[in-house]
Design a protein around this motif. Structure first.
Motif, PDB file in Angstrom:
ATOM      1  N   UNK A   1       0.861  -1.283  -0.208  1.00 36.43           N
ATOM      2  CA  UNK A   1      -0.097   0.037   0.065  1.00 36.43           C
ATOM      3  C   UNK A   1       0.925   1.401  -0.099  1.00 36.43           C
ATOM      4  N   UNK A   2       0.461   2.160  -0.808  1.00 40.83           N
ATOM      5  CA  UNK A   2       1.253   3.450  -0.972  1.00 40.83           C
ATOM      6  C   UNK A   2       0.217   4.616  -0.914  1.00 40.83           C
ATOM      7  N   UNK A   3       0.369   5.392  -0.100  1.00 38.55           N
ATOM      8  CA  UNK A   3      -0.442   6.589   0.125  1.00 38.55           C
ATOM      9  C   UNK A   3      -0.447   7.405  -1.004  1.00 38.55           C
ATOM     10  N   UNK A   4       0.713   7.698  -1.730  1.00 39.58           N
ATOM     11  CA  UNK A   4       1.019   8.722  -2.859  1.00 39.58           C
ATOM     12  C   UNK A   4       0.497   7.997  -4.426  1.00 39.58           C
TER      13      UNK A   4
ATOM     14  N   UNK B   1      -1.772   1.966  -5.155  1.00 41.33           N
ATOM     15  CA  UNK B   1      -1.456   3.408  -5.109  1.00 41.33           C
ATOM     16  C   UNK B   1      -2.383   4.207  -4.571  1.00 41.33           C
ATOM     17  N   UNK B   2      -2.321   5.208  -4.041  1.00 45.91           N
ATOM     18  CA  UNK B   2      -3.288   6.288  -3.590  1.00 45.91           C
ATOM     19  C   UNK B   2      -4.340   5.642  -2.693  1.00 45.91           C
ATOM     20  N   UNK B   3      -3.477   4.723  -1.662  1.00 43.29           N
ATOM     21  CA  UNK B   3      -4.429   3.960  -0.687  1.00 43.29           C
ATOM     22  C   UNK B   3      -3.666   4.216   0.736  1.00 43.29           C
ATOM     23  N   UNK B   4      -3.907   5.154   1.541  1.00 44.69           N
ATOM     24  CA  UNK B   4      -3.208   5.478   2.616  1.00 44.69           C
ATOM     25  C   UNK B   4      -3.817   4.526   3.692  1.00 44.69           C
ATOM     26  N   UNK B   5      -3.150   3.923   4.626  1.00 47.69           N
ATOM     27  CA  UNK B   5      -3.603   3.459   5.781  1.00 47.69           C
ATOM     28  C   UNK B   5      -4.135   4.488   6.728  1.00 47.69           C
ATOM     29  N   UNK B   6      -5.362   4.150   7.293  1.00 50.74           N
ATOM     30  CA  UNK B   6      -6.148   5.236   8.108  1.00 50.74           C
ATOM     31  C   UNK B   6      -6.168   4.471   9.667  1.00 50.74           C
ATOM     32  N   UNK B   7      -6.100   3.266   9.833  1.00 48.59           N
ATOM     33  CA  UNK B   7      -6.012   2.824  11.161  1.00 48.59           C
ATOM     34  C   UNK B   7      -5.448   1.572  11.051  1.00 48.59           C
ATOM     35  N   UNK B   8      -4.987   1.074  12.229  1.00 44.91           N
ATOM     36  CA  UNK B   8      -4.422  -0.660  12.366  1.00 44.91           C
ATOM     37  C   UNK B   8      -5.046  -0.970  13.857  1.00 44.91           C
ATOM     38  N   UNK B   9      -5.569  -2.134  13.722  1.00 43.54           N
ATOM     39  CA  UNK B   9      -6.150  -2.874  14.768  1.00 43.54           C
ATOM     40  C   UNK B   9      -5.344  -3.984  15.187  1.00 43.54           C
ATOM     41  N   UNK B  10      -4.390  -3.714  16.058  1.00 50.42           N
ATOM     42  CA  UNK B  10      -3.195  -4.759  16.524  1.00 50.42           C
ATOM     43  C   UNK B  10      -4.005  -5.908  16.929  1.00 50.42           C
ATOM     44  N   UNK B  11      -4.929  -6.189  17.720  1.00 48.26           N
ATOM     45  CA  UNK B  11      -5.802  -7.030  18.431  1.00 48.26           C
ATOM     46  C   UNK B  11      -6.266  -8.139  17.175  1.00 48.26           C
TER      47      UNK B  11
END
Length: 429
Positions: free
Chosen positions: A31-34, A223-233
Motif C-alpha cells: 500500500x502506498x499513500x502517494x 497506489x493512492x491508498x493510505x492506511x488510516x487505522x491499524x487494529x493490532x488485536x
C-alpha cells in the motif's frame, strides 16, 4: 475484506525491498499513500535536467546488492564517481571533513583549532562529558573546530539545538577523527569516508527504485491508498478503500504516525524532526567544475549544502540541488527562500552570469529525524512490542534512525529472512 500473509505499508526503498525479497507470487499487498512509488527517491525530469527530490547518491558496501540492482537497469548509464566535496569557509574552499583539514585555514585560525584540539584530546588531558551531540563535538574536537564548522553546520541542517540530540545521533555517518589522524592528514591527505565514492544513474535515483519494483508483482501494488487505522488485536489495517487482514505487517510509516495509527500513545516532545526545503535549479551555462557538493556553515547563507548534478556526467549546463533546513513546525515561504538562495549563490560565486532556465522545489517533512537517547529507548521498546503482534517497523522513518538507502535494503532482506518470508531465489544473500 482482503486477506494477505504480508501487508507492506509504504512503497519507498524499504517497502519495495521487502516486497522484492518476498518475490513475485508472494502472498502480499503493498500500500502506498502517494500516486507514485519511490518515497523521497522520486526523480523530476524537466527541460533536459534530471533532479531527485534531494541529493540521493548511492554508496554500496555490499557488492552483491549493487550487482543485483544493476542487472535490473539495462541500458542505463551508471557512473561510479570519486567524490569531490568541500566546505565554503570565510572565502576559502576547505577539503571535507573540516576537522581533518584545519591546516588549510588561515594560520591564526589553524593555531586556535590545533590548540583547542590538543587541550581536548591530547595526552594526559582529562576526558570531557559527552552526554549529547554538542558535548561530543566539544569533547572530541575542541572549541574552535566545533564552533567554526561542526556546530553551525549541523544546527543549520537539523534546525535544532544540538544539545538535545543523542551523542551518536549520526552513527557511522559522522566523520570521526582523533588527534593522530588530524596531524597525519597535514602531511598526507586521507579524507576517506563512508561516501568516498558513489554511484549514480543518468536517469536519476528513480532508476534504483524501478529496479526494486521490477521484482514486485504489479497487481500487489495499491497506489493512492493510505492506511488510516491499524487494529493490532484483530490484525486488520483499514484504508479508504477497504480492510486488509494480515499475518505480518511491514511498515516504513514515520514512527510517531504509526503509533497514532495503532492507537498507541506517543510523546511529541520526544519525537521531533526537521523539514528540508530543496530547490532544484537548472541554468543556461556551466558553473564550477570538479566539485560534487559543498557544505556551508555560514549562518548568513540560507542553505547548508548544495550539489552539482552536472559534474557527475559533465553536462553543459549547471544543474544544482540546494538544501535548507527548518524546524518541524515552521511555515516556509518558498518564494522568499528562493530569492535568498539565489542571492547566496551569487555571493558565493557559484552563480555569476548564469540564468535559471528550469526549476523545481519540494519540502520534505519529515526530513532528518532528531535522534535522542529517549527516542532510541522508546523506539526499541515499541518495536519489540509491535513485533510480538506481527507489526515490523523499518527504514529511516519507521525505525526513527539515521541510515543509508543501502541500509534500508539490507534491513528489509534481514527482516524477511528472519520471518521466513524471503522466497525470491534471485534476491542477493
Amino acid at each position: 475484506m482482503t486477506e494477505v500473509e504480508t501487508l507492506i505499508v509504504g512503497a519507498g526503498i524499504s517497502g519495495l525491498a521487502t516486497a522484492a525479497s518476498i518475490g513475485r507470487g508472494g502472498d502480499l499487498a503493498l500500500l502506498e499513500a502517494d500516486r507514485e512509488i519511490g518515497g523521497y527517491c522520486k526523480t523530476i525530469k524537466r527541460d533536459g535536467f534530471v533532479w531527485d527530490y534531494s541529493g540521493h547518491f548511492f554508496h554500496f558496501k555490499h557488492a552483491e546488492i549493487e550487482a543485483w540492482l544493476r542487472q535490473r537497469m539495462p541500458g542505463q548509464d551508471i557512473r561510479t564517481v570519486v567524490k569531490k566535496s568541500f566546505i565554503s569557509y570565510a572565502g576559502r574552499q576547505i577539503d571535507f571533513p573540516f576537522q581533518k583539514n584545519i591546516h588549510q585555514l588561515p594560520q591564526a585560525e589553524f593555531i586556535d583549532c590545533l590548540y583547542d584540539l590538543y587541550m581536548a584530546r591530547g595526552p594526559g588531558m582529562p576526558p570531557q562529558p559527552e552526554g549529547n551531540f554538542k558535548e561530543m563535538l566539544y569533547a572530541r574536537f575542541g572549541r574552535s573546530i566545533a564552533e567554526k564548522f561542526l556546530i553551525p553546520y549541523n544546527e543549520k541542517l537539523y534546525a535544532t539545538d544540538l544539545a538535545t540530540l543523542d551523542r551518536d545521533a549520526m552513527g557511522r555517518f559522522f566523520p570521526h577523527a582523533d588527534l593522530t589522524d588530524i596531524v597525519k592528514n597535514m602531511r598526507q591527505a586521507n579524507n576517506a569516508s563512508y561516501n568516498a565514492s558513489f554511484t549514480y544513474p543518468a536517469g536519476g535515483a528513480i532508476e534504483y527504485v524501478n529496479a526494486l519494483a521490477s521484482e514486485v508483482e504489479p497487481s500487489s501494488l495499491r497506489l493512492n491508498e493510505p492506511v488510516t487505522a491499524i487494529d493490532l488485536g484483530r490484525k486488520i489495517a483499514r484504508t479508504p478503500k477497504g480492510e486488509y487482514r494480515y499475518r505480518n505487517l511491514v511498515t516504513s510509516v514515520p514512527f510517531p504516525a504509526l503509533m497514532a495509527l495503532c492507537g498507541q500513545p506517543v510523546d511529541e516532545r520526544v519525537f521531533t524532526w526537521n523539514q528540508v526545503l530543496v530547490f532544484n535549479l537548472g541554468f543556461d551555462t556551466k558553473g564550477p567544475k570538479d566539485v560534487h557538493w559543498v557544505y556551508f556553515p555560514d549562518r548568513s547563507r540560507a542553505f547548508y549544502r548544495i550539489g552539482f548534478y552536472d559534474n557527475i556526467f559533465d553536462g553543459p549546463r549547471m544543474s544544482l540541488y540546494v538544501e535548507l533546513g527548518f524546524p518541524r513546525g515552521a511555515r516556509i515561504d518558498v518564494a522568499k527562500e528562493r530569492e535568498r538562495v539565489l542571492e547566496g549563490l551569487q555571493a558565493e560565486g557559484v552563480v555569476t552570469s548564469q540564468k535559471v532556465v528550469a526549476e523545481h522545489s519540494v519540502v520534505m517533512n519529515p526530513a532528518y529525524v532528531h535522534i535522542t537517547a529517549e527516542s532510541n529507548r522508546q523506539v526499541a521498546e515499541a518495536k519489540q512490542r509491535l513485533a510480538a503482534q506481527g507489526v515490523h517497523t523499518i527504514g529511516r522513518y519507521g525505525g526513527w534512525t539515521y541510515c543509508s538507502i543501502e541500509d534500508n535494503i539490507v534491513e528489509a532482506r534481514q527482516l524477511t529472512t528472519g520471518l521466513g518470508l524471503a522466497k525470491a531465489w534471485s534476491w542477493p544473500r
